[in-house]
Design an enzyme around this catalytic site. Structure first.
Site, PDB file in Angstrom:
ATOM      1  N   PHE A   9       0.834  -1.206   0.000  1.00 61.68           N
ATOM      2  CA  PHE A   9       0.000   0.000   0.000  1.00 61.68           C
ATOM      3  C   PHE A   9       0.864   1.250   0.000  1.00 61.68           C
ATOM      4  CE2 PHE A   9      -3.225  -2.864   1.757  1.00 61.68           C
ATOM      5  CZ  PHE A   9      -4.412  -2.366   1.236  1.00 61.68           C
ATOM      6  N   ASP A  10       0.590   2.140  -0.930  1.00 60.45           N
ATOM      7  CA  ASP A  10       1.079   3.504  -0.822  1.00 60.45           C
ATOM      8  C   ASP A  10       0.389   4.129   0.395  1.00 60.45           C
ATOM      9  OD1 ASP A  10       2.152   6.082  -1.614  1.00 60.45           O
ATOM     10  OD2 ASP A  10       0.155   6.545  -2.393  1.00 60.45           O
ATOM     11  N   LEU A  11       0.985   5.169   0.963  1.00 61.91           N
ATOM     12  CA  LEU A  11       0.384   5.812   2.135  1.00 61.91           C
ATOM     13  C   LEU A  11      -0.426   7.053   1.741  1.00 61.91           C
ATOM     14  CD1 LEU A  11      -0.042   6.185   5.163  1.00 61.91           C
ATOM     15  CD2 LEU A  11       2.267   7.148   5.315  1.00 61.91           C
TER      16      LEU A  11
END
Length: 221
Positions: A9-11
């Site tokens: 996951f990107d943040l």
């Protein structure tokens, strides 16, 4: 179909909406560099890419001035900006559901690891992630390709088909493509549909629920 095992996951723009914290910290840094930008909406382009890239691209800063701007940015961000942030609706439920299905969850972000870990703890979602990989404060490991490859190397017993990257900007999708893994581009963040489409993701979704449909839908039927 139980296709994936490790979900990256990107943040910023994927798990949480960091607009106020990032844009106000950029605005602060620019003021310190004698540049006045009263409209924080114009600074949304800083959400997602590495700061080294954005300050150079949008303000033509050379390497020295880019580093000065980053230092000013961090002055504000570490004390206030990182907490001017909110989770997207249904993200905690998604993460809980994925963990219950035995997925390994990893954060893959261009934000420095130390800040990313604090943000996850602040939102009380740190327990869902086995690993958090971001950039280093010295400016190394900022590209998404490097970050994703680092994670793949950490899980070197897994096949590339076991990984999928989820993000809202072209850097996330390009990084996944460069590393040879699948990707989900989300349109609810800060990348336009065109930006995401042009990057050639495996899937495009418009909501958190659609991420769940792709990763869990067929698995629990």
């Amino acid at each position: 179909m139980d296709k994936y095992k490790i979900i990256l996951f990107d943040l910023d723009g994927t798990l949480s909406d960091p607009k106020m914290g990032i844009t106000k910290s950029v605005q602060y840094a620019l003021q310190k560099m004698d540049i006045d930008e009263p409209n924080i909406d114009k600074l949304e382009c800083f959400i997602g890419p590495p700061l080294q890239v954005s300050f150079a691209e949008y303000y033509d800063f050379d390497e020295e001035n880019t580093q000065r701007a980053i230092d000013y940015y961090r002055e504000r961000f570490k004390n206030k900006g990182m907490f001017e942030n909110e989770l997207y609706s249904d993200i905690p439920l998604l993460l809980k559901s994925l963990k219950e299905q035995d997925y390994i969850l990893v954060v893959a972000t261009s934000k420095p690891t130390v800040f990313s870990e604090q943000i996850l703890k602040y939102f009380k979602i740190d327990q869902y992630f086995e690993l958090v990989v971001g950039s280093n404060l010295d400016g190394t490991r900022t590209s998404k390709t490097e970050i994703i490859q680092y994670i793949i190397d950490k899980y070197n017993e897994q096949k590339l088909d076991d990984f999928i990257m989820i993000g809202d900007r072209k850097h996330d999708i390009i990084g996944a493509n460069n590393a040879g893994i699948d990707s989900i581009g989300v349109t609810y963040g800060y990348g336009s549909l065109k930006e995401i489409s042009d990057s050639n993701p495996t899937h495009i979704v418009h909501s958190v629920d659609e991420i769940k449909d792709i990763l869990i839908g067929s698995k629990v039927e």
